[in-house]
Scaffold this active site. Structure first.
Site, PDB file in Angstrom:
ATOM      1  N   HIS A 135       0.863  -1.175   0.000  1.00 47.83           N
ATOM      2  CA  HIS A 135       0.000   0.000   0.000  1.00 47.83           C
ATOM      3  C   HIS A 135       0.899   1.223   0.000  1.00 47.83           C
ATOM      4  CE1 HIS A 135      -4.053   1.631   0.708  1.00 47.83           C
ATOM      5  NE2 HIS A 135      -3.368   2.658   1.177  1.00 47.83           N
ATOM      6  N   ARG A 144      -4.903   9.980  -2.478  1.00 45.89           N
ATOM      7  CA  ARG A 144      -4.390  10.168  -3.844  1.00 45.89           C
ATOM      8  C   ARG A 144      -5.496  10.631  -4.782  1.00 45.89           C
ATOM      9  NH1 ARG A 144      -2.780   4.695  -4.387  1.00 45.89           N
ATOM     10  NH2 ARG A 144      -3.134   4.458  -2.175  1.00 45.89           N
TER      11      ARG A 144
END
Ligand SMILES: Cc1cc2nc3c(=O)[nH]c(=O)nc-3n(C[C@H](O)[C@H](O)[C@H](O)COP(=O)(O)OP(=O)(O)OC[C@H]3O[C@@H](n4cnc5c(N)ncnc54)[C@H](O)[C@@H]3O)c2cc1C
Length: 158
Positions: A87, A107
């Site tokens: 991750h 993000r």
């Protein structure tokens, strides 16, 4: 279903017979230290990932690569061990939260992935199937957050 589950039981070694076939495993109960011996016709290892090989990780404390080691010690060959899923966003400061996962949403909401040189390295790895919808470079991607309709998004790993 007639399946006995050994909760909180650690297996440090598989056992092989004279022909190299895995025939057993030895373990211990984490809570009491009691030794456990297991015999079976077949063994399937499902021991998870190897994320704890890294200093900072969102992986569980259990992801210590035990399965790869158990298999190797028993004589198995490993393939594709370079393929590691991780991750890419997590907390690093303050220390009390270091290693805690930061959601993919950061993000989607404008967060940017850079390597240790400060470069947005994911432009080097845009999969062909996403190329048409992804910006070609940082300059093209920068306005995307403010204006989705007229710009292509940056590659951001999910
Ligand atoms: C913080 C975080 C968030 C995530 N969020 C998502 C998500 O939202 N959606 C998603 O799809 N995936 C998510 N994932 C990924 C997902 O959790 C993993 O891909 C999945 O759990 C892997 O399953 P597994 O059965 O291969 O391994 P694991 O679930 O890791 O199970 C392996 C088991 O083997 C045991 N074990 C290891 N070594 C030994 C040993 N020597 N003896 C006995 N037992 C042993 C471990 O204790 C563990 O119980 C997340 C992962 C993390 C770390």
């Amino acid at each position: 279903m007639g399946i006995e589950v050994f909760m909180e039981c650690n297996v440090p070694r598989l056992l092989t017979d004279g022909g190299g076939q895995v025939s057993g495993a030895v373990g211990y109960r984490r809570t009491t230290g009691e030794a456990v011996a297991l015999a079976a016709k077949a063994f399937v290892l499902a021991t998870g990932g190897i994320g704890r090989s890294w200093k900072y990780t969102t992986n569980s404390w259990e992801s210590t690569d035990d399965g790869h080691a158990l298999a190797r010690w028993a004589g198995a060959e490993l393939i594709d061990i370079a393929c590691m899923q991780f991750h890419p966003t997590g907390m690093v400061w303050p220390l009390s939260v270091r290693g805690t996962l930061a959601t993919e949403g950061v993000r989607g909401d404008g967060g940017v992935l850079r390597n240790s040189d400060g470069r947005q390295f994911l432009f080097d790895y845009i999969p062909p199937m996403f190329a048409a919808e992804t910006a070609d470079n940082e300059a093209e991607a920068d306005p995307w957050y403010e204006d989705h309709a007229n710009n292509r998004r940056r590659p951001n790993c999910g």
